[in-house]
Motif scaffolding. Structure first.
Motif, mmCIF file in Angstrom:
data_model
loop_
_atom_site.group_PDB
_atom_site.id
_atom_site.type_symbol
_atom_site.label_atom_id
_atom_site.label_comp_id
_atom_site.label_asym_id
_atom_site.label_seq_id
_atom_site.Cartn_x
_atom_site.Cartn_y
_atom_site.Cartn_z
ATOM 1 N N PHE A 187 0.904 -1.095 -0.116
ATOM 2 C CA PHE A 187 0.053 -0.036 -0.085
ATOM 3 C C PHE A 187 0.686 1.327 0.081
ATOM 4 O O PHE A 187 1.821 1.252 0.666
ATOM 5 C CB PHE A 187 -0.863 0.104 1.272
ATOM 6 C CG PHE A 187 -1.848 -0.873 1.093
ATOM 7 C CD1 PHE A 187 -3.271 -0.405 0.618
ATOM 8 C CD2 PHE A 187 -1.806 -2.259 1.831
ATOM 9 C CE1 PHE A 187 -4.214 -1.762 0.551
ATOM 10 C CE2 PHE A 187 -2.728 -3.146 1.824
ATOM 11 C CZ PHE A 187 -4.200 -2.984 1.121
ATOM 12 N N LEU A 188 0.489 2.352 -0.780
ATOM 13 C CA LEU A 188 1.132 3.643 -0.804
ATOM 14 C C LEU A 188 0.110 4.559 -1.210
ATOM 15 O O LEU A 188 -0.757 4.210 -1.567
ATOM 16 C CB LEU A 188 2.359 3.544 -1.730
ATOM 17 C CG LEU A 188 1.936 3.483 -3.252
ATOM 18 C CD1 LEU A 188 3.371 3.852 -4.118
ATOM 19 C CD2 LEU A 188 1.741 2.092 -3.888
ATOM 20 N N GLY A 189 0.665 5.865 -0.891
ATOM 21 C CA GLY A 189 -0.567 6.971 -1.219
ATOM 22 C C GLY A 189 -0.626 7.809 0.064
ATOM 23 O O GLY A 189 -0.441 7.205 1.139
ATOM 24 N N ASP A 190 -1.135 9.029 -0.051
ATOM 25 C CA ASP A 190 -1.715 9.641 0.990
ATOM 26 C C ASP A 190 -2.774 9.126 1.775
ATOM 27 O O ASP A 190 -3.200 9.729 2.928
ATOM 28 C CB ASP A 190 -1.843 11.266 0.546
ATOM 29 C CG ASP A 190 -2.994 11.367 -0.316
ATOM 30 O OD1 ASP A 190 -3.792 10.525 -0.178
ATOM 31 O OD2 ASP A 190 -3.089 12.321 -1.158
ATOM 32 N N GLY A 191 -3.403 8.138 1.366
ATOM 33 C CA GLY A 191 -4.588 7.574 2.287
ATOM 34 C C GLY A 191 -3.705 6.358 3.196
ATOM 35 O O GLY A 191 -4.601 6.176 3.903
ATOM 36 N N VAL A 192 -2.616 6.219 3.244
ATOM 37 C CA VAL A 192 -1.951 5.234 4.026
ATOM 38 C C VAL A 192 -2.058 5.881 5.435
ATOM 39 O O VAL A 192 -2.489 5.186 6.410
ATOM 40 C CB VAL A 192 -0.710 4.662 3.587
ATOM 41 C CG1 VAL A 192 0.136 4.184 4.703
ATOM 42 C CG2 VAL A 192 -0.704 3.893 2.423
ATOM 43 N N PRO A 193 -1.458 6.943 5.751
ATOM 44 C CA PRO A 193 -1.590 7.411 7.166
ATOM 45 C C PRO A 193 -2.945 7.539 7.663
ATOM 46 O O PRO A 193 -3.217 7.194 8.815
ATOM 47 C CB PRO A 193 -1.088 8.854 6.800
ATOM 48 C CG PRO A 193 0.014 8.680 5.647
ATOM 49 C CD PRO A 193 -0.803 7.818 4.691
ATOM 50 N N VAL A 194 -3.955 7.817 6.958
ATOM 51 C CA VAL A 194 -5.354 7.865 7.539
ATOM 52 C C VAL A 194 -5.862 6.541 7.588
ATOM 53 O O VAL A 194 -6.703 6.425 8.686
ATOM 54 C CB VAL A 194 -6.232 8.671 6.296
ATOM 55 C CG1 VAL A 194 -7.557 9.028 6.842
ATOM 56 C CG2 VAL A 194 -5.419 10.086 5.983
ATOM 57 N N PHE A 195 -5.699 5.724 7.003
ATOM 58 C CA PHE A 195 -6.322 4.323 7.022
ATOM 59 C C PHE A 195 -5.322 3.156 7.265
ATOM 60 O O PHE A 195 -6.003 2.068 7.190
ATOM 61 C CB PHE A 195 -7.284 4.135 5.926
ATOM 62 C CG PHE A 195 -8.165 4.927 5.365
ATOM 63 C CD1 PHE A 195 -9.399 4.942 6.018
ATOM 64 C CD2 PHE A 195 -8.021 6.109 4.346
ATOM 65 C CE1 PHE A 195 -10.508 6.046 5.681
ATOM 66 C CE2 PHE A 195 -8.881 6.838 3.920
ATOM 67 C CZ PHE A 195 -10.203 6.980 4.596
#
Length: 234
Positions: free
Chosen positions: A160-168
């Protein structure tokens, strides 16, 4: 072939200049300034640092979505304006495929996720190949539970990568346990070089577009469009 790559579909502004897929210069900014402030100075800088003039640029690649509605519009408007002024073809590439490209080793399952708000992510599922990554599912606007259900079709670990990672991240770990692998911080964000590389393949194959033909891939309606549709139904 010199290709300028522009990434503005996320909070990151990225610009790169490549020659036949080889990176000549690249800049990335992840600050609170708007892309309309960052992009043009970055474009000017990478062209100068690449050792060419703007007249030598053969084509422009731009991240076309999904992503931030505002960021997409700024990136696409910039790419279209430059393509028109420089009289070169332009091509839009998937934000998610560009995000996945650097980690898409042959056989590797990669799932880029961007924070789409409303407790959803923009996501695609790709398998790395020796060429362009194979798109297995997406692009989608989904909740993490639904995404985990889609990923149940495959058994191997998923990066998984992308700016959704820290959130989810916590939710992903709870749903997928040890199947979930997370990209390091240095590979978490999109890059203009990946946009340029994917764009080069399209341009070299003769699939460049005129600026008027270039469209965004929003995946879902904007908040303003949702409200307008609701009013029209009344």
């Amino acid at each position: 072939m010199y290709v300028l790559g522009i990434e503005a579909a996320t909070p990151v502004a990225g610009v790169a200049l490549t020659e036949d897929g080889r990176i000549l210069a690249e800049r990335l900014v992840n600050n609170r300034r708007t892309h309309s402030v960052n992009l043009l100075p970055m474009i000017k800088a990478v062209i100068e640092e690449g050792g060419i003039t703007r007249e030598q640029v053969n084509g422009i690649a731009v991240s076309a979505g999904p992503g931030s509605f505002t960021g997409l519009r700024i990136g696409l408007a910039t790419a279209k304006t430059l393509a028109l002024a420089w009289q070169v073809p332009v091509v839009g590439v998937s934000t998610l495929e560009a995000l996945a490209l650097p980690l898409a080793a042959p056989g590797q399952l990669v799932c880029p996720i961007l924070n789409a708000r409303k407790n959803e992510v923009y996501a695609s599922i790709l398998r790395g190949t020796t060429g362009q990554p194979e798109l297995l599912a997406g692009p989608l606007a989904v909740g993490i539970v639904e995404l985990a259900g889609i990923l149940a079709q495959w058994q191997e670990p998923v990066i998984f990568l992308g700016d959704g990672v820290p959130v989810f991240k916590e939710e992903i770990v709870n749903l997928l346990a040890d199947r979930a692998v997370f990209a390091p911080q240095s590979a978490l964000l999109p890059r203009g070089a990946a946009v340029a590389e994917l764009g080069y393949r399209e341009l070299a194959a003769g699939r460049g577009l005129s600026p008027l033909e270039l469209k965004a891939s929003y995946i879902r309606l904007s908040e303003a469009e949702v409200k307008l549709a609701a009013r029209c139904r009344k």
